[in-house]
Design a protein around this motif. Structure first.
Motif: not given
Length: 330
Positions: A166-172
């Motif tokens: 979820p963190w990587w998706l939010g950052r992207m």
């Protein structure tokens, strides 16, 4: 089968419950009542850490119990002891590859050296020792021929409550220049919670026992494939800036915690992303493409408003924007 899941409302436990229901099994979940259980299950309420907290399990018989507990091993011991005497045929304990003593050589299988643990340990117990103690508790109460030890690696997918994918998706989704930790072709091992669940239900049905490493084969995907999939599905216009490990580490950025999933080449990478999983593959493990895990996790996040659940006993992961900006632009 009649399955009892200790947990069953969050992440892995929920995935197991849904997989079992989808196959037509009769599923009971035992949980604390803090989250809605999946559709199609019978729910029993109780807190296994409280006095008389297992009262709801005083009656009933099941073919298999699946236990995802990650706290003090004494909780596994008490549940297993209550259910062992003719009430449950088989105990499946979802453990972790953290039970192996460091350093774990790349390519190590289930015969690697284990950490010490006690099935009777209570209170605050370090994660590796907690999981090893849970294994010992299950084996002591059910015996080696009626206990299955599922040593899972990195788990991702919908309902994740640790926050890594979820963190990587939010950052992207925020777009702009994104620090992408290299090398781009660095192998990554993970398992989608749904693939883990499907294997667990099948393994219980087939009567498998003993320890199994459960994570994707080492060549399943790479950091490049994972992060590029995240950038594609979010459509946030993220621009990946691939960066060598040396400046990342020199900036005080912690692998795994600040940049989830990523571990630079070296001994720790071999430990976390170099596991031998042929035993599980030969017994039927199938891992879906990384693109599917990423897309389904993003769809789930959007369905809940973008804010993922967070386990209270785990720290939040991710890199703060200012540290990222400084590394990329000086």
């Amino acid at each position: 089968m009649k399955l009892l899941i200790l947990g069953g409302t969050e992440f892995v436990g929920r995935a197991v419950a849904e997989a079992a229901v989808a196959r037509g099994h009769e599923v009971t979940v035992f949980h604390r009542g803090r989250h809605e259980p999946p559709e199609g299950v019978r729910a029993l309420i109780g807190d296994r850490t409280a006095e008389d907290g297992l009262a709801a399990l005083a009656d009933g018989r099941w073919d298999v119990v699946v236990d995802t507990w990650s706290g003090a091993p004494s909780a596994v011991r008490d549940a297993a002891r209550l259910l062992a005497d003719g009430r449950v045929a088989r105990y499946v304990y979802v453990s972790s590859r953290s039970v192996y003593a460091h350093p774990v050589p790349a390519g190590a299988d289930e015969g690697a050296t284990l950490v010490d643990g006690s099935p009777d340990a209570a209170g605050e117990v370090a994660y590796p020792q907690a999981k090893r103690g849970g294994e010992l508790a299950a084996v002591r109460e059910f015996g080696p021929d009626r206990s299955l030890l599922v040593r899972a690696g990195l788990i991702l997918g919908p309902w994740e409550n640790i926050g890594r994918l979820p963190w990587w998706l939010g950052r992207m989704a925020r777009g702009g220049e994104v620090l992408a930790p290299g090398p781009r072709d660095l192998p990554v091992q993970f398992i989608d919670a749904r693939d883990l669940a499907e294997w667990i239900v099948s393994a219980a049905d087939f009567g498998l026992c003993g320890p199994y490493n459960l994570v994707s084969p080492p060549d399943h995907t790479t950091m490049g494939e994972l992060l590029e999939a995240c950038a594609r599905v979010t459509g946030g216009g993220a621009e990946l800036r691939w960066t060598d490990p040396e400046p990342i580490l020199a900036a005080g950025i912690e692998p795994w915690n600040h940049l989830p999933v990523w571990i630079p080449p070296g001994e720790l990478h071999g430990t976390m992303h170099g596991s031998n999983v042929w035993k599980a593959v030969l017994s039927g493990l199938r891992c879906r493409p990384v693109e599917e895990t990423v897309a389904d996790t993003w769809a789930w996040l959007e369905s809940i408003g973008g804010e993922p659940p967070q386990r209270p006993d785990r720290p939040r992961v991710g890199l703060d924007p200012e540290t990222e900006r400084k590394l990329l632009h000086g």
